[in-house]
Design an enzyme around this catalytic site. Sequence first.
Site, short mmCIF file in Angstrom:
data_model
loop_
_atom_site.label_atom_id
_atom_site.label_comp_id
_atom_site.label_asym_id
_atom_site.label_seq_id
_atom_site.Cartn_x
_atom_site.Cartn_y
_atom_site.Cartn_z
N GLU A 20 5.38 6.06 6.50
CA GLU A 20 6.31 5.54 7.25
C GLU A 20 7.58 6.59 7.40
O GLU A 20 8.72 5.91 8.13
CB GLU A 20 6.57 4.02 6.90
N CYS A 25 -0.86 -0.41 9.41
CA CYS A 25 -0.36 -1.95 9.12
C CYS A 25 1.08 -2.32 10.06
O CYS A 25 1.59 -3.32 9.68
CB CYS A 25 -0.09 -1.98 7.64
#
Length: 589
Positions: free
Chosen positions: A446, A517
């Site tokens: 991320e 996700c």
Amino acid sequence: MDTIHGTPASPGIALGPAVLFKKAKVEIVRRRLEEADIEPEMARFKAAIEASRGQLEALAERTAKEAGEAEAAIFQAHLMFLDDPAIVETVEDRVRSQRRNAEAVVAEVTAEQAAALAALPHAYLAERAADVRDVGDRIVRNLVGVGGGPAGAGVAGAAGEEADPASASPGILFAHDLAPSDTAQLDRRLVLAFVTEVGGPTSHTAIMARSLGIPAVVGTGDVLARVREGMAAAIDGDAGSVVLGPDEAASRGFERRRQEATARREGLRRLRDLPAVTTDGRAIELAANVGHPREAAPALEYGPTGVGLYRTEFLFLDRDTLPDEDEQYEAYRAVAEAFGRYPVIIRTLDIGGDKEVPALGLPRESNPFLGWRALRISLQRRDLFETQLRAMWRAAAHGNILVMFPMVATIGEIRQAKAALRAAREGLVAEGKTVGAKLPAGIMVETPAAAVAADILAKEVDFFSLGTNDLIQYTLAVDRVNEKVAYLYDPFNPAVLRLIDKTVDAAHRAGIWCGMCGEMAGLAAAAPFLVGIGLDELSMSPPSVPLVKEAIRGMSAREAGRLARQALDCESGEEVRELLKSLPTGREG
């Protein structure tokens, strides 16, 4: 016709007469207390607290039956406000010291608390102000003896009683705002949809509307000045639009779309037990994102094949003490057992940024999203980290658990985290505790650093999962909750797509799998690109599973791959979107 644009809060199409939301007004008379009046006033305040507690418990029970345990938790949070010293003790202190009546002080204190929350820069926390106002309003109403709550199409009274269905007809509810307790009391047989002037998509009211299946549009500005009781109205909860006084052609169009949407929902239900396989045989794992054990059973209704992100923050938020090992173990085991043989990926604590934990006393930071958060905290608070990892190892004996470390930027962080993971297991074994045979470890990709160095990091882990919410934010230098730059936050931006592609390629070259996700995983429009670059797993909000499954089952992986390569050469997100729309879709059965 008068068309008004707001924020989509809950999907669906509805047509019907406008019903204006009415709530009995509370007039607060401010009184000066004599010394002899103080103790009776304190008793009156405590009685109002207990009355409010009983009403909220009833609402929680009703909401659990109608919308699920996850939504009922909203009222558990409201119940916590009734014991919050910042409210209760402050009210008691002011009643005693200032000799003012309880309802006046409650209104003042909860207004102050709500204003403080509303001023926060992060949308999710700011929208909690509505919850504080709702609780304050409830206490005041119980103090002054104003019952009845809201009135209108199928809205129950303040104490949770059902309105008489025969006394009202179906309609679209219009209000300046709806408190979560108001929303919980809406009768779905009579409230076709609702429209509010204020509010956002992450408010508890919006969340409940989605769970109850009530179409909703919020943030419409001055809609109450433009609507009249009984006026024909139509709303599109997907687009966030409201039409007042639609003409015959517009009404026919809304009705046709409503019927089509109903038919599509039925079709999606039939996909529940079918695999997410492309027309040319490529299988993709579709998993669910969950944030609490009670979300496991409802999530399974949508047909996921695992949990791709189990957020553990719920154990730490809104409390003054840290959860111990046993409490965490039970929470992790519950989800593992609910999903049986399916994998459950548990993310270690991801706090900081816009998530605060009072028990940790985290320092205020000028730029918290780039500060001390997530794995950075865990690696420095080894006591916290060890407790969580021990609980995961114990829960791994009851299911197919994997662990995932968030906010990784360097290989050194991974090595430290893995060392802590090994040490936690060794400690448990030495104590004779039962642990899982294995606990595969992966990372959330991320940060741009992790994506660019994915080939280096892949050597140290068992899997990657792309956390696109932060990856997009950091790549494009855009605060994702800042409305002034929201137009730049684009999952289809070519820079973002190239980092995603680089990450997937590095994972496969290293022989590990790569999932996603972030919110992008739940976008059916993004599925052709994500399938095309070879993602192995997509994890999303449970209701998105059938939508993405439908998209995957209708496409060819070969054709998706061809388009994905072209998308990487596009110059803008708009160009990517148009390109992906050209993918042929369709499947027999």
